[in-house]
Scaffold this active site. Structure first.
Site, PDB file in Angstrom:
ATOM      1  N   HIS A 332       0.849  -1.190   0.000  1.00 20.07           N
ATOM      2  CA  HIS A 332       0.000   0.000   0.000  1.00 20.07           C
ATOM      3  C   HIS A 332       0.880   1.233   0.000  1.00 20.07           C
ATOM      4  O   HIS A 332       1.996   1.212   0.529  1.00 20.07           O
ATOM      5  CB  HIS A 332      -0.928  -0.007   1.222  1.00 20.07           C
ATOM      6  CG  HIS A 332      -2.013   1.023   1.158  1.00 20.07           C
ATOM      7  ND1 HIS A 332      -1.849   2.301   1.662  1.00 20.07           N
ATOM      8  CD2 HIS A 332      -3.260   0.979   0.634  1.00 20.07           C
ATOM      9  CE1 HIS A 332      -2.956   2.987   1.457  1.00 20.07           C
ATOM     10  NE2 HIS A 332      -3.831   2.220   0.840  1.00 20.07           N
ATOM     11  N   ASP A 391      -8.211  -4.557  -0.637  1.00 24.72           N
ATOM     12  CA  ASP A 391      -8.576  -5.133  -1.937  1.00 24.72           C
ATOM     13  C   ASP A 391      -8.299  -6.636  -1.999  1.00 24.72           C
ATOM     14  O   ASP A 391      -8.915  -7.356  -2.779  1.00 24.72           O
ATOM     15  CB  ASP A 391      -7.818  -4.432  -3.066  1.00 24.72           C
ATOM     16  CG  ASP A 391      -8.234  -2.985  -3.227  1.00 24.72           C
ATOM     17  OD1 ASP A 391      -9.442  -2.718  -3.189  1.00 24.72           O
ATOM     18  OD2 ASP A 391      -7.350  -2.118  -3.371  1.00 24.72           O
TER      19      ASP A 391
END
Length: 456
Positions: A332, A391
């Protein structure tokens, strides 16, 4: 005439492929001019472009002058996201509507405030007269995100006061769009299936007043309108976790940039939808699902960790899947040790997978997570840690909820419009300046007459 078109196309292709175009910029120039590409410095920290009271994202702290990486933290209006989810879980209630209130007004509602707010949202759910017939049924699209954008711009013409940007009008418009997004997405999907795919039944089911946003989404989407409490509560948590993520994410920053120009709400939200549609932003969970399908096709024993590790190594080495070298859903831009959204979500993923009889599938995801994180850290020599982001699991959840992939990114938009709305209101309340960053030109100055003499 057709031959002329082909000749023109071929001629234009010479420009498009870069033989004539001069668009490439030497990467070294970015360092020379101290330009942070992607508005992130060399350490991955975002360039500070504004102030906000809406949310906060943390992944590290400065202790004794040194940077120390910590488990990821996400706050909505100062409240830790884990605490909010736990609060709604303890009360056994749906929380997304209260989170919308929190993001818009900066506080959680009391019972009286919530009743008024919830009733307004329920009234705003319904689409204008003839909108379904004149727009949804007459202009179906395979891309529901583009469909949402067009619908938002179309709603401008149904607004008696579309351009005013006073707080009262902004709030009305934002609440109307928040309430209408689920219907537009679901109806658009049904129209797409019926008119463009064929062989499917077309049905339009109006939302029920007594149902939450999450419940109504499943009720309107499914042919039988049925769902379990765990299904609806899991979707509600997904909406809460996707509702906001700081002002720096691409679609929210887009909202603030466009809003700063003084344009109308519909144009600003349509721009945010265009940003979210990008695969680097809102479409990441679809890539995760595609990757897992690919892994299953090439790994014969999904319980064999050595076989899984061998194939993940191939993916990292650009020898398998889409040859990008990425294990999607891992890593991320901000979080290092953990993504708090993913950590919260795992509990609901486990419950839902158990109800669906997919415990082995969930175990497989956990195995890929464990091995993938280790391989990435070893290959890229990352010391600060690698985590799975939300996700990684959200696509799996949507599959268990029987959501079609065409609705994965629109589902993100249904949640994130709450955050976009809060940021639009904050931007227009606090700033009278248009956001206009600078770009340094690296194009040498040329002498037109000398170039003409040489021959262009």
């Amino acid at each position: 005439m057709n031959e002329n078109k082909v000749e023109i196309t071929q001629d234009v292709e010479k420009y498009a492929c870069g033989k004539v175009m001069e668009n490439t910029i030497d990467p070294s120039l970015y360092k020379e001019y101290n330009v942070f590409r992607g508005l992130r410095d060399d350490n991955g920290k975002g360039v500070l472009t504004g102030l906000t009271r809406i949310s906060e994202v943390n992944s590290k702290k400065i202790i004794d002058g040194k940077t120390v990486y910590i488990d990821g933290e996400l706050y909505y209006r100062g409240y830790k996201i884990q605490d909010l989810i736990n609060y709604f879980q303890e009360k056994n209630e749906f929380g997304f509507e209260k989170v919308i209130f929190l993001l818009l007004f900066g506080k959680l509602p009391n019972n009286e405030e919530y009743e008024v707010f919830d009733n307004i949202l329920k009234e705003y759910r319904y689409l204008p007269n003839n909108f379904v017939v004149d727009f949804i049924m007459k202009s179906p699209s395979a891309d529901i995100m583009n469909y949402l954008s067009r619908s938002v711009l179309m709603l401008y013409s149904y607004d008696d006061n579309p351009n005013a940007i006073d707080t009262k009008n902004l709030l009305r418009q934002c609440m109307q769009l928040i309430a209408k997004f689920p219907q537009i997405a679901v109806y658009g999907y049904h129209a797409y299936k019926y008119y463009l795919l064929g062989g499917h039944r077309f049905f339009i089911r109006e939302p029920k007043r007594e149902l939450s946003i999450a419940e109504n989404f499943l009720y309107m989407l499914r042919f039988d309108g049925k769902f379990t409490d765990i299904e609806a509560k899991t979707l509600d948590v997904a909406l809460i976790l996707h509702a906001e993520h700081g002002g720096g994410n691409n679609s929210t920053f887009t909202t603030r940039v466009v809003s700063s120009s003084g344009t109308d709400t519909y144009s600003a939200i349509a721009a945010a939808l265009g940003s979210l549609k990008g695969p680097k932003h809102g479409g990441a969970n679809i890539k995760v699902c595609q990757m897992f399908r690919d892994i299953k096709e090439h790994v014969h024993d999904l319980t064999d960790e050595s076989e899984i590790e061998a194939y993940l190594s191939k993916i990292l080495n650009k020898e398998a899947f889409d040859h990008t070298g990425l294990i999607y859903g891992m890593g991320h831009a901000v979080y290092s040790l953990s993504d708090p959204r993913a950590e919260v979500f795992k509990e609901y993923v486990a419950k839902l997978s158990h109800e669906k009889g997919l415990d082995k599938e969930y175990k497989f995801y956990q195995t890929v997570e464990k091995i993938g994180k280790r391989l990435i850290m070893e290959k890229k020599q990352i010391k600060k840690g690698v985590c799975v982001n939300i996700d990684f699991y959200s696509g799996f959840v949507y599959q268990m909820l029987e959501l079609p992939e065409e609705l994965f990114t629109p589902m993100f938009a249904i949640a994130r419009i709450a955050g976009w709305s809060a940021h639009r209101i904050e931007e227009l309340t606090n700033s009278s300046k248009i956001i206009r960053p600078a770009y340094e030109s690296v194009q040498p100055i040329r002498d037109l007459h000398k170039d003409l003499e040489k021959g262009l």
